[in-house]
Design a protein around this motif. Structure first.
Motif, short mmCIF file in Angstrom:
data_model
loop_
_atom_site.label_atom_id
_atom_site.label_comp_id
_atom_site.label_asym_id
_atom_site.label_seq_id
_atom_site.Cartn_x
_atom_site.Cartn_y
_atom_site.Cartn_z
N ILE A 48 0.84 -1.21 0.00
CA ILE A 48 0.00 0.00 0.00
C ILE A 48 0.87 1.25 0.00
CG2 ILE A 48 -1.60 1.36 1.41
CD1 ILE A 48 -2.90 -1.33 2.20
N TYR A 49 1.91 1.27 0.84
CA TYR A 49 2.83 2.40 0.86
C TYR A 49 3.46 2.59 -0.53
CZ TYR A 49 2.84 2.54 6.04
OH TYR A 49 2.50 2.64 7.37
N ALA A 50 3.90 1.50 -1.13
CA ALA A 50 4.55 1.59 -2.44
C ALA A 50 3.60 2.17 -3.48
CB ALA A 50 5.04 0.20 -2.87
N GLY A 51 2.36 1.68 -3.49
CA GLY A 51 1.39 2.20 -4.45
C GLY A 51 1.08 3.67 -4.24
N ALA A 52 0.95 4.07 -2.98
CA ALA A 52 0.67 5.47 -2.67
C ALA A 52 1.82 6.37 -3.12
CB ALA A 52 0.42 5.65 -1.18
N LEU A 53 3.04 5.92 -2.93
CA LEU A 53 4.20 6.72 -3.33
C LEU A 53 4.28 6.83 -4.85
CD1 LEU A 53 6.74 5.33 -0.74
CD2 LEU A 53 5.96 7.69 -0.88
N ASP A 279 -3.21 -6.78 -5.80
CA ASP A 279 -4.57 -6.35 -6.11
C ASP A 279 -5.25 -5.76 -4.88
OD1 ASP A 279 -4.31 -7.24 -8.70
OD2 ASP A 279 -5.23 -9.20 -8.32
N ILE A 280 -5.00 -6.35 -3.72
CA ILE A 280 -5.58 -5.83 -2.47
C ILE A 280 -5.12 -4.39 -2.25
CG2 ILE A 280 -5.63 -6.08 0.04
CD1 ILE A 280 -5.32 -9.11 -0.37
N ALA A 281 -3.82 -4.16 -2.43
CA ALA A 281 -3.27 -2.81 -2.22
C ALA A 281 -3.87 -1.82 -3.21
CB ALA A 281 -1.75 -2.85 -2.35
#
Length: 292
Positions: A48-53, A279-281
């Motif tokens: 999730i952190y990676a996707g947000a960044l 996919d969840i992230a």
């Protein structure tokens, strides 16, 4: 099996290499390297952190689990071979200040910000917590709090991790007058503990508050009404200087929307529904308007 699936998925996503092999990789090159433990929840948060960044415009974001113990994590953040890891406020505070007596989310976070050494920073904590939680089976469903459990402890067998006696035996006696008939070592919130509670071999067990097994098995969580267990809010631990203000703000936006209910749901999606963690992230970010 859970660990194997995650490692296959995330190694493919992250590429090869060891983020702990040495020196300055995150800060020197501008890469953002996110570490995590081999626990499913930690790996989900790292994705999730990676996707947000990435959605905030960061390039060269890599997730490289598993990292190892907190001692290894701290060293890796110090030499900037890691940039950021998801962590838990209470455990992190106790690592830096073993004598702390803080228990509430506000006090734990305030002390953590005071005690964090130079070279590190903690970003905003999330409302979401994953902390120790005592649960009982349906036969004891009338018991709702640890204060209510206290007078009945002498007739009950407890199951939990090996360190329970050294960490909590005296504390639960002092706060709640609880002395269990027997304390059995099962595992740390895992399948052995769940099976023992389901079978009735133990009547009280120590699980984690976001565990998908609680609702799935009809276990009853007990309210810790005197705050025996310290707060364990999700908080990003960062190597100072490895994130730009915009990147830190992106992780703060994740923390702002991450609730305990949402974190529990993420664990259900992975553990019970067997969904792909990437996919969840992505779905979490889209659901919370965190995609660009």
């Amino acid at each position: 099996m859970k660990r194997l699936v995650f490692l296959v998925v995330l190694v493919l996503a992250a590429g090869c290499g060891n983020p702990l092999a040495g020196g300055g990789e995150g800060g020197a090159t501008g890469d953002i390297i996110i570490g995590a433990s081999d626990v499913g929840e930690s790996l989900l948060l790292a994705q999730i952190y990676a996707g947000a960044l990435r959605n905030a415009g960061a390039a060269n974001v890599t997730v490289r689990p598993p990292v190892g113990s907190r001692e290894v994590v701290v060293k890796a953040l110090q030499d900037k071979s890691l940039s950021v890891v998801p962590d838990y406020s209470g455990n992190l505070l106790r690592y830096f200040d073993k004598d702390t007596t803080a228990t509430t989310p506000q006090d734990v976070y305030a002390q953590l910000r005071q005690k964090i050494p130079a070279g590190f920073e903690v970003l905003d904590q999330a409302p979401a917590e994953d902390k120790d939680l005592l649960v009982v089976g349906p036969r004891l469903a009338s018991v709702r709090t640890l204060s209510g459990l206290g007078p009945r402890c002498r007739e009950l067998v407890f199951g939990g991790p090996g360190q329970w006696s050294s960490r909590w035996k005296d504390k639960i006696k002092a706060l709640y007058g609880c002395e269990f008939k027997e304390i059995r070592t099962t595992d740390t919130g895992g399948p052995v503990t769940v099976a023992a509670l389901k079978s009735g071999d133990v009547q009280v067990a120590d699980l984690f508050s976001t565990s998908s097994t609680i609702a799935a098995n009809g276990f009853v969580p007990l309210v810790d009404d005197k705050n025996m267990f310290p707060a364990q809010n999700i908080v990003p631990l960062v190597a100072r200087g490895t994130l730009s203000p915009a990147e830190a703000a992106a992780l703060n936006r994740v923390s702002a929307v991450l609730t305990t209910d949402q974190l529990t749901r993420l664990n259900v999606e992975f553990t019970e529904e067997k969904r792909n963690p990437l996919d969840i992230a992505e779905d979490f970010l889209a659901r919370n308007n965190l995609k660009s």
